[in-house]
Design a protein around this motif. Sequence first.
Motif, PDB file in Angstrom:
ATOM      1  N   ALA A   1      -7.552  -1.389   7.969  1.00  0.00           N
ATOM      2  CA  ALA A   1      -7.417  -2.569   8.832  1.00  0.00           C
ATOM      3  C   ALA A   1      -6.026  -3.180   8.700  1.00  0.00           C
ATOM      4  CB  ALA A   1      -8.479  -3.600   8.465  1.00  0.00           C
ATOM      5  N   ILE A   2      -5.521  -3.259   7.454  1.00  0.00           N
ATOM      6  CA  ILE A   2      -4.183  -3.826   7.224  1.00  0.00           C
ATOM      7  C   ILE A   2      -3.119  -3.012   7.951  1.00  0.00           C
ATOM      8  CG2 ILE A   2      -2.400  -4.183   5.465  1.00  0.00           C
ATOM      9  CD1 ILE A   2      -4.670  -4.929   3.527  1.00  0.00           C
ATOM     10  N   ASN A   3      -3.187  -1.679   7.806  1.00  0.00           N
ATOM     11  CA  ASN A   3      -2.164  -0.835   8.418  1.00  0.00           C
ATOM     12  C   ASN A   3      -2.282  -0.758   9.936  1.00  0.00           C
ATOM     13  OD1 ASN A   3      -2.337   1.016   5.468  1.00  0.00           O
ATOM     14  ND2 ASN A   3      -0.432   0.157   6.209  1.00  0.00           N
TER      15      ASN A   3
ATOM     16  N   THR B   1       1.492   3.538  11.172  1.00  0.00           N
ATOM     17  CA  THR B   1       0.628   4.519  11.832  1.00  0.00           C
ATOM     18  C   THR B   1       0.299   5.664  10.883  1.00  0.00           C
ATOM     19  OG1 THR B   1       1.726   3.981  13.932  1.00  0.00           O
ATOM     20  CG2 THR B   1       0.387   5.973  13.886  1.00  0.00           C
ATOM     21  N   GLY B   2       1.311   6.102  10.134  1.00  0.00           N
ATOM     22  CA  GLY B   2       1.090   7.179   9.173  1.00  0.00           C
ATOM     23  C   GLY B   2       0.093   6.801   8.090  1.00  0.00           C
ATOM     24  N   MET B   3       0.208   5.576   7.565  1.00  0.00           N
ATOM     25  CA  MET B   3      -0.736   5.109   6.554  1.00  0.00           C
ATOM     26  C   MET B   3      -2.149   4.989   7.131  1.00  0.00           C
ATOM     27  SD  MET B   3       0.729   4.886   3.651  1.00  0.00           S
ATOM     28  CE  MET B   3      -0.424   3.914   2.691  1.00  0.00           C
TER      29      MET B   3
ATOM     30  N   GLN C   1       0.822  -1.211   0.000  1.00  0.00           N
ATOM     31  CA  GLN C   1       0.000   0.000   0.000  1.00  0.00           C
ATOM     32  C   GLN C   1       0.856   1.260   0.000  1.00  0.00           C
ATOM     33  OE1 GLN C   1      -3.976  -1.805   2.171  1.00  0.00           O
ATOM     34  NE2 GLN C   1      -2.720  -0.398   3.326  1.00  0.00           N
ATOM     35  N   ILE C   2       1.980   1.216   0.716  1.00  0.00           N
ATOM     36  CA  ILE C   2       2.877   2.377   0.760  1.00  0.00           C
ATOM     37  C   ILE C   2       3.462   2.655  -0.624  1.00  0.00           C
ATOM     38  CG2 ILE C   2       5.120   3.184   1.629  1.00  0.00           C
ATOM     39  CD1 ILE C   2       4.427   1.866   4.306  1.00  0.00           C
TER      40      ILE C   2
ATOM     41  N   ASN D   1       2.100  12.419   7.043  1.00  0.00           N
ATOM     42  CA  ASN D   1       0.889  12.085   7.803  1.00  0.00           C
ATOM     43  C   ASN D   1       1.014  12.268   9.309  1.00  0.00           C
ATOM     44  OD1 ASN D   1      -0.857  10.893   5.564  1.00  0.00           O
ATOM     45  ND2 ASN D   1       1.012   9.698   5.342  1.00  0.00           N
ATOM     46  N   LEU D   2       2.238  12.238   9.833  1.00  0.00           N
ATOM     47  CA  LEU D   2       2.417  12.356  11.285  1.00  0.00           C
ATOM     48  C   LEU D   2       3.193  13.603  11.691  1.00  0.00           C
ATOM     49  CD1 LEU D   2       3.311   8.625  12.090  1.00  0.00           C
ATOM     50  CD2 LEU D   2       1.071   9.741  12.271  1.00  0.00           C
TER      51      LEU D   2
END
Length: 608
Positions: free
Chosen positions: A409-411, A390-392, A84-85, A102-103
Amino acid sequence: MNKSTVKRIIIGKPLKTSALGEQKLNKLKALAILSSDALSSVAYGTEQILLVLSAVGFLAYWYSIPIAIGVLILLTALMLSYRQIIYAYPQGGGAYVVSKNNLGENAGLIAGGSLLVDYILTVAVSVSAGTDAITSAFPSLYHYNVIIAILMVILITILNLRGVTESASILAYPVYLFVFTLLILIGVGIWKVVNGEVPTELHTPIGTTVPGLSVFLLLKAFSSGCSALTGVEAISNAVPNFKEPSAKNAVKTLTMMGLFLAVLFSGITFLAFWFGIAPSGEETVISQIATEVFGKNAMYYFIQVTTAIILILAANTGYAAFPLLAVNLASDKYMPRIFTVRGDRLSYSNGIVILGISSILLIIFFGGHTEKLIPLYAVGVFIPFTLSQTGMSRKWMKEKPEGWKGKLAINLIGAFITFTVLVILFTTKFFQVWPVLFFLPIVVFGFHKINKHYQNVAEQLRVAKTSSAIKMEGNMVILPVAGVTKVVENSLAYAETVGDVVIAVYVAFDRESERRMEEKWEEFRPDIRLVTIHSQYRSLIRPLARFIDTIEEKAAEQKRSVTVIIPQFITKKSWHNFLHNQSSLLIKAHLLYKRNIIVTTVPYHLRK
């Protein structure tokens, strides 16, 4: 043979910028370059688990099986997350870019700093582990492990300086040979187990009660086994190195790496359990398994050689990922801009060289026994693992694209597992991993200082709508001289073209040389003012600087600029420079920090 010829022989002839597309990697080459670290970890991942369990004894070795299953579950979560990343951030940067976007800034810098240090550890640990594999097979080389490791780092550095494609073409064969060899080892070993050729009494039955075994020890063994997952993030950092479509090819490469890693790690762990292998300081687990399966024959030595090669080549993952991560940080002005410059072979050569030097220093400092760094190595990976997951998760909750709940859910699962492993590492191995709490804040602080410097420079260089430059009404030229020579004559001719007032300055260390210089000058150029300064303490810079400061004050009152012209002769051969004092360089280095002084060098080239 001149310097450029030597460079061309070692690194190769320069490539045109237009050839950059040819340096992109296909999936097979990328798998070899970017997965060598992860794949090589099967050579010591199982061993790390058994080393912890050995504290309780032989009965506890069966726990390596459920621990390995736990590691495989974590691997699956990481594979899904990094897929995903890659799709979300095809420009590369991996955990650094994800965390920063994202963070926040500091989270990104912590992830980036952790990975940079981790890639240095990757090279040092991998090469040292490879050297250990060589000395396991050839014990007489044991005392030369540091020298062997350093030579290996230098060799890999040169290969990477020759370009991504060329290094991949050379290094792909040993990586696939290692995978093929281990698959044969696992296949033959399992065949012997299935045919009953291996006595069952060699291992403890699964489920055996183990007195004295604590949850703390099991968690410690699990965290040690997670060292087998180092390197899985490298592909997400190096997406721009893939041929188009880069993201799709990177994901396929990631999937292949995950499958190979799962098969090899589970196979080696199973054989180590079934053959009752115990960790030894003098022989690796792979070596012991190969001995049990094949005996000390040609196949055994072939396995040892290919294992040593892959462990050494695992360092190449660091060489592939470190420069690209450094480029991302440098582009955001957190690292020096030299890391964004491509070398003659279109590789980011400055990052490659810095990585090589840093790794050699680590190897020397630890005497080649970098196994002490493996826990630190694992922490350096799991910090960015946790931050990226966490960022994703935050990205999906904020943007809510189609199918975001499944992605979230995956991340979230990935973030939970990696954070749990991180806590376990700090809890069970605090005395081995505490340095990360010391050096990581220093690295992040350094990033901020570099960024602040670039901001200050940009602010001061920005051109305003109304000019603030002060218009000067003349130029005073100061010409330091060491005698009456053609160099001085050449410099005076230039000085008279740029200045309306020219002053020559001579610093004498004794009265006799001062008198002789004044006499010579009177014959040479009586129309140019000569100022002689007697330096009682034989210092050239201090009296000259004081004189320039005095002239600068007078020039400011008269609205004149001050230019210091430094005469310098250039020797025909570079090594001739060592035969002359470098006073002109010293003067220049000192004056460059003077705010209102213009410094100019007038070269005079010698013909012989």
